[in-house]
Scaffold this motif. Structure first.
Motif, mmCIF file in Angstrom:
data_model
loop_
_atom_site.group_PDB
_atom_site.id
_atom_site.type_symbol
_atom_site.label_atom_id
_atom_site.label_comp_id
_atom_site.label_asym_id
_atom_site.label_seq_id
_atom_site.Cartn_x
_atom_site.Cartn_y
_atom_site.Cartn_z
ATOM 1 N N SER A 31 -2.317 -7.093 0.075
ATOM 2 C CA SER A 31 -0.852 -7.186 0.196
ATOM 3 C C SER A 31 -0.379 -6.784 1.582
ATOM 4 O O SER A 31 0.635 -7.281 2.069
ATOM 5 C CB SER A 31 -0.169 -6.327 -0.866
ATOM 6 N N CYS A 70 -1.228 -11.906 -0.037
ATOM 7 C CA CYS A 70 -0.518 -11.415 -1.217
ATOM 8 C C CYS A 70 -0.945 -12.114 -2.497
ATOM 9 O O CYS A 70 -0.995 -11.499 -3.566
ATOM 10 C CB CYS A 70 0.986 -11.552 -1.001
ATOM 11 N N VAL A 112 -2.323 -10.243 -5.996
ATOM 12 C CA VAL A 112 -1.889 -10.503 -7.377
ATOM 13 C C VAL A 112 -3.082 -10.905 -8.237
ATOM 14 O O VAL A 112 -3.216 -10.473 -9.397
ATOM 15 C CB VAL A 112 -0.804 -11.600 -7.396
ATOM 16 N N CYS A 153 3.326 -9.335 -5.174
ATOM 17 C CA CYS A 153 4.265 -10.295 -5.780
ATOM 18 C C CYS A 153 5.452 -10.554 -4.861
ATOM 19 O O CYS A 153 5.943 -11.680 -4.755
ATOM 20 C CB CYS A 153 4.760 -9.766 -7.127
ATOM 21 N N SER A 181 4.341 -12.857 -1.958
ATOM 22 C CA SER A 181 4.074 -14.239 -2.373
ATOM 23 C C SER A 181 5.212 -14.843 -3.189
ATOM 24 O O SER A 181 5.105 -15.973 -3.661
ATOM 25 C CB SER A 181 2.783 -14.294 -3.196
ATOM 26 N N ASP A 223 6.064 -14.224 -6.103
ATOM 27 C CA ASP A 223 5.523 -14.560 -7.423
ATOM 28 C C ASP A 223 6.358 -13.838 -8.482
ATOM 29 O O ASP A 223 6.012 -12.738 -8.944
ATOM 30 C CB ASP A 223 4.057 -14.152 -7.513
ATOM 31 N N GLU A 279 4.567 -13.165 -12.178
ATOM 32 C CA GLU A 279 3.626 -12.042 -12.237
ATOM 33 C C GLU A 279 4.368 -10.717 -12.068
ATOM 34 O O GLU A 279 4.020 -9.714 -12.700
ATOM 35 C CB GLU A 279 2.545 -12.184 -11.160
ATOM 36 N N GLY A 280 5.383 -10.720 -11.212
ATOM 37 C CA GLY A 280 6.178 -9.514 -11.015
ATOM 38 C C GLY A 280 6.886 -9.089 -12.286
ATOM 39 O O GLY A 280 6.992 -7.897 -12.604
ATOM 40 N N LEU A 299 11.274 -7.185 -5.135
ATOM 41 C CA LEU A 299 10.788 -8.407 -5.794
ATOM 42 C C LEU A 299 11.952 -9.277 -6.252
ATOM 43 O O LEU A 299 12.008 -10.471 -5.933
ATOM 44 C CB LEU A 299 9.919 -8.033 -6.993
ATOM 45 N N CYS A 350 13.395 -12.912 -4.586
ATOM 46 C CA CYS A 350 13.410 -14.142 -5.384
ATOM 47 C C CYS A 350 14.832 -14.589 -5.737
ATOM 48 O O CYS A 350 15.012 -15.556 -6.496
ATOM 49 C CB CYS A 350 12.598 -13.937 -6.660
#
Length: 547
Positions: free
Chosen positions: A82, A87, A91, A116, A119, A121, A124-125, A150, A154
């Motif tokens: 990470s 990253c 994960v 996460c 990336s 993500d 997954e987070g 996170l 996003c």
């Protein structure tokens, strides 16, 4: 200090014997008690040494070879990935940890969350957030900040604010992160509301507001916020000025020069961060003398400053100087990074310097950058431009995690070498195409395809929701010129006007060339009159295209 010296001493010893031991060979010697514990400690020490020295590929290889992995080793590889822009792999390793039914702690969870974030993500987070809740872990500042990072990264601000409400306290770091993310996602109203909710505003908070405006593209508002900051009696720091310098693309050179005067007055011109921003500023406007003056004022330039200087030379089209500067970096015992390597490899591509390019490739391999998507793509492009698709294909296979850039570079190489059939097959294999990959194929159609095939391809591109950029239109106009497609050319001209690209120098020049070939003198005169006030930027645009 003594502790640090002891750690460095042990790391040195560990690295000195690194070529003589492997996880399996060491652990086979450890048959009993203390010897086994000591050996495991040495294995872990060597493993951490790889991560500490940014040898992440070696760290992953060593980790995979470890017969016994504990929570510390799993956390180390997750954190290492990470922290070194791997990253997705961070994960993956956390998922592997869970799949094997192994225990984890709060530190491991936060490291996985950081993967996460890097990336983006979200899925997954969200799973990790669920683990935090199910395991009854405390939502302290450490965990809460990672979750807010996170969700905000996003664009899930409702979820981010829900986490904040459950946290024991909110600090300026969290607020600044949120304000910048609001700016990135075009929600400056929320950013301003959060900013105004704080009574005593720190410099960091002002900096985040200015950075948020910059991320939102509201450059005039960023400059106004800077003025308001001064009115409030707050003096900006190097990060304030650095953010504003990045607005000068829109606010103009004069604004940048005013900032430079303020920087000199405050005595921060020699700052690494400010110096790099100033070099970038003058590079955009091709002020070569100012670039060298600013560089000379920095006492101990690091690789970031050298990269800014190298990029400035490249933008000006001083390709041989780029190679010379790269050699000076090596002579100064400064380690080039992926930006340095990609820039000089780009120059080798432009000049088709095969020998120099292979030398740079060897240096990139030695430094561990050849398998990364950025440098790897530049290596592929260099070999493709030099007509060595055999080596380009090998370089492509050396990349661990392929990106659209590496795929596009390979396709572009086959297009350049006239291997149109192979290029087409490879293009269809690209998992996620972007405008650069589509433009590469549009260019191929100007060289090898037919006129109508190019427009069929363009229609397919737009139906998939990919918006054309100026280079797309330049390629299409070239097709119209080469195949005498007057009516399609006029239709493309209409689209260009609708999208506002008619003022772009490259597009205007391509339109002029097309109408000249069609014998439309009146249309040529109209295009020249529209081109007039933008002609001063011609050199900038052409250099950008050629590099």
């Amino acid at each position: 200090m003594r502790a640090a010296a002891s750690v460095n001493h042990v790391l040195t010893i560990s690295r000195s014997i690194s070529t003589q031991i492997t996880p399996a060979s060491i652990e086979s010697l450890a048959s009993v008690g203390r010897l086994r514990d000591a050996v495991q400690s040495l294995v872990l020490l060597r493993f951490r040494g790889y991560v500490h020295c940014s040898k992440i590929d070696e760290a992953i290889c060593f980790f995979e070879g470890m017969e016994e992995k504990n929570l510390v080793s799993w956390t180390t590889i997750i954190a290492g990935c990470s922290q070194h822009d791997r990253c997705g792999e961070a994960v993956y390793y956390f998922s592997e940890l869970r799949a094997r039914g192994l225990e984890f702690d709060q530190v491991c969870l936060v490291c996985a969350l950081n993967g996460c974030v890097g990336s983006c993500d979200f899925e997954e987070g969200l799973k990790i957030h669920g683990l935090i809740i199910r395991n009854g872990l405390k939502l302290d500042t450490f965990v809460g900040t990672a979750l807010v990072a996170l969700y905000s990264r996003c664009g899930m601000f409702n979820e981010a604010n829900a986490v904040i409400q459950r946290m024991p306290e909110i600090d300026d770091f969290l607020r600044t992160m949120l304000i910048v993310e609001y700016g990135k996602h075009g929600q400056m109203d929320c950013a301003i509301e959060l900013f105004e909710s704080v009574e005593e505003k720190s410099v960091a908070l002002w900096n985040s507001l200015i950075a948020g405006y910059c991320e939102d593209g509201s450059y005039e508002e960023a400059a106004d916020a800077f003025n308001q900051m001064h009115i409030a009696g707050m003096k900006g720091d190097e990060f304030t000025l650095g953010s504003l310098l990045n607005c000068c693309d829109v606010l103009g050179l004069k604004f940048g020069e005013q900032l430079h005067s303020l920087i000199i007055k405050d005595g921060v011109e020699s700052s690494i961060f400010i110096g790099s921003a100033l070099i970038n500023l003058y590079s955009k406007f091709l002020h070569h003398e100012q670039i060298e003056r600013v560089f000379g004022s920095i006492h101990e330039p690091n690789i970031v400053v050298w990269n800014a200087l190298i990029s400035g030379y490249r933008k000006k089209g001083l390709n041989r100087e780029v190679i010379h500067m790269f050699r000076l970096v090596k002579a100064s015992d400064i380690k080039p990074d992926f930006v340095s390597f990609s820039c000089v490899l780009g120059v080798c591509s432009t000049l088709q310097y095969f020998v120099t390019g292979t030398q740079v490739h060897a240096l990139a391999y030695k430094a561990g950058f050849e398998s990364g998507p950025v440098v790897g793509s530049a290596i592929i492009d260099m070999y493709g431009k030099c007509g060595r698709m055999d080596l380009a294909t090998i370089a492509f296979s050396d990349i661990h995690n392929h990106s659209v850039s590496s795929w596009t570079a390979l396709v572009g190489g086959y297009v350049k070498c006239g291997m149109w059939g192979t290029a087409t097959e490879l293009f269809d294999m690209i998992p996620k195409k972007n405008i650069f990959s589509w433009n590469t194929m549009l260019f191929g159609h100007t060289q090898f395809g037919s006129g109508m095939e190019a427009f069929t391809f363009y229609s397919k591109m737009t139906k998939l929701g990919v918006l054309p950029d100026p280079i797309s239109f330049v390629n299409l106009l070239s097709v119209c010129s080469n195949f005498s497609l007057e009516e399609p050319g006029r239709q493309i001209h209409t689209q260009i006007i609708k999208m506002g690209y008619h003022i772009n120098v490259l597009v205007s020049s391509a339109l002029t060339d097309m109408y000249v070939k069609f014998g439309k003198v009146v249309d040529v005169d109209v295009m020249r009159s529209k081109l007039g006030k933008y002609s001063n930027n011609m050199e900038v645009e052409l250099v950008s295209l050629n590099t």
